[in-house]
Design an enzyme around this catalytic site. Structure first.
Site, short mmCIF file in Angstrom:
data_model
loop_
_atom_site.label_atom_id
_atom_site.label_comp_id
_atom_site.label_asym_id
_atom_site.label_seq_id
_atom_site.Cartn_x
_atom_site.Cartn_y
_atom_site.Cartn_z
N SER A 1 0.83 -1.21 0.00
CA SER A 1 0.00 0.00 0.00
C SER A 1 0.86 1.25 0.00
O SER A 1 2.01 1.26 0.45
CB SER A 1 -0.91 0.02 1.22
OG SER A 1 -1.72 -1.14 1.28
N1 SAH Z 1 -0.63 -4.86 4.19
C1 SAH Z 1 -0.01 -5.14 2.91
C2 SAH Z 1 -0.94 -4.74 1.78
C3 SAH Z 1 -0.98 -5.80 0.74
S1 SAH Z 1 -2.30 -5.67 -0.44
C4 SAH Z 1 1.34 -4.48 2.80
O1 SAH Z 1 1.69 -3.64 3.64
O2 SAH Z 1 2.12 -4.83 1.89
C5 SAH Z 1 -3.54 -6.69 0.29
C6 SAH Z 1 -3.22 -8.15 0.53
O3 SAH Z 1 -4.42 -8.80 0.93
C7 SAH Z 1 -2.69 -8.91 -0.67
O4 SAH Z 1 -1.44 -9.46 -0.38
C8 SAH Z 1 -3.75 -10.01 -0.89
O5 SAH Z 1 -3.19 -11.22 -1.34
C9 SAH Z 1 -4.35 -10.14 0.50
N2 SAH Z 1 -5.69 -10.74 0.53
C10 SAH Z 1 -6.69 -10.63 -0.38
N3 SAH Z 1 -7.78 -11.33 0.02
C11 SAH Z 1 -7.44 -11.93 1.20
C12 SAH Z 1 -8.14 -12.80 2.11
N4 SAH Z 1 -9.38 -13.21 1.88
N5 SAH Z 1 -7.49 -13.20 3.23
C13 SAH Z 1 -6.21 -12.80 3.48
N6 SAH Z 1 -5.50 -11.98 2.66
C14 SAH Z 1 -6.11 -11.55 1.54
#
Ligand code: SAH
Length: 215
Positions: A64
């Site tokens: 993000s």
């Molecule tokens: N907090 C992260 C943001 C990553 S983007 C950072 O700082 O890098 C959001 C993430 O949510 C992705 O990696 C995606 O794979 C994950 N995601 C999507 N659906 C999900 C679910 N149902 N359960 C767990 N993770 C999920």
């Protein structure tokens, strides 16, 4: 490696976040500490790690934008020693910011390669978090209740399990909405166990995926 140039760029990023309206000193300090460049594997992108933009991290996902991380973390009002559940570990950067603030972090990721990579990376940096491979819609009933829950992907609705796993007095921060744009919702559970929600504006996130969805 984290040299004086990285540290200088991080200070500039903190100044920028302050200008953009982030006021929580603990949040700003944590962002000032966590080496964001080490959460980006692509060496060409790394040079831009302290710009206020999101980056691809593999599996079609993104780390993000720092402003979004700061805004969500500020809404979460994290205190030292709090149990925090994060949905969407991704790169592990947001996890690291929460750990840096003294939270006991439990984090779930549904893409195995991202789960494995972020776990290694947090370990290498000496940041202690409990990382899980699984479905964020279910939360972590075995470790509930949580003081705070943070969802870092765009959910189509507020998953009931996550509200259930919140302590009375707890806060859930979750971007909700299908399509490209989500509303940042803050759900608070009062001491009587009743939840209330406030809309904090529009943001863009990668979608929260169900068990059988590809993405
Ligand atoms: N907090 C992260 C943001 C990553 S983007 C950072 O700082 O890098 C959001 C993430 O949510 C992705 O990696 C995606 O794979 C994950 N995601 C999507 N659906 C999900 C679910 N149902 N359960 C767990 N993770 C999920």
């Amino acid at each position: 490696m984290d040299d004086y140039r990285d540290q200088g760029q991080r200070r500039k990023l903190v100044d920028l976040l302050r200008k953009k309206g982030i006021t929580d000193q603990q949040v700003l300090e944590a962002i000032g500490h966590v080496p964001r460049h080490l959460f980006i594997d692509d060496t060409a992108l790394r040079a831009h790690a302290y710009e206020d933009i999101p980056f691809p991290i593999g599996c079609g996902q993104t780390i993000s934008q720092p402003y979004t991380v700061a805004f969500q973390t500020q809404l979460l009002r994290v205190g030292r020693g709090m149990k925090v559940l994060e949905i969407g570990t991704g790169s592990g950067y947001q996890t690291a910011v929460l750990v840096q603030m003294g939270a006991k972090v439990f984090t779930i990721e549904r893409h195995r390669p991202l789960h494995v990579r972020s776990r290694e990376r947090l370990e290498d940096l000496g940041l202690r978090a409990r990382t899980y491979y699984g479905d964020g819609y279910k939360g972590l009933p075995a470790h509930a209740p949580f003081d705070r829950v943070l969802v870092t992907c765009g959910a189509p609705f507020v998953p009931e399990a996550l509200v259930k796993q919140l302590k009375p007095g707890g806060i859930l921060v979750i971007p909700v909405g299908e399509g490209d744009v989500q509303r940042m919702l803050v759900v608070t559970k009062d001491e009587a166990g009743i939840s209330h929600q406030v809309d904090m504006g529009a943001f863009r996130f990668v979608p929260m995926l169900g068990e059988k969805e590809n993405g």
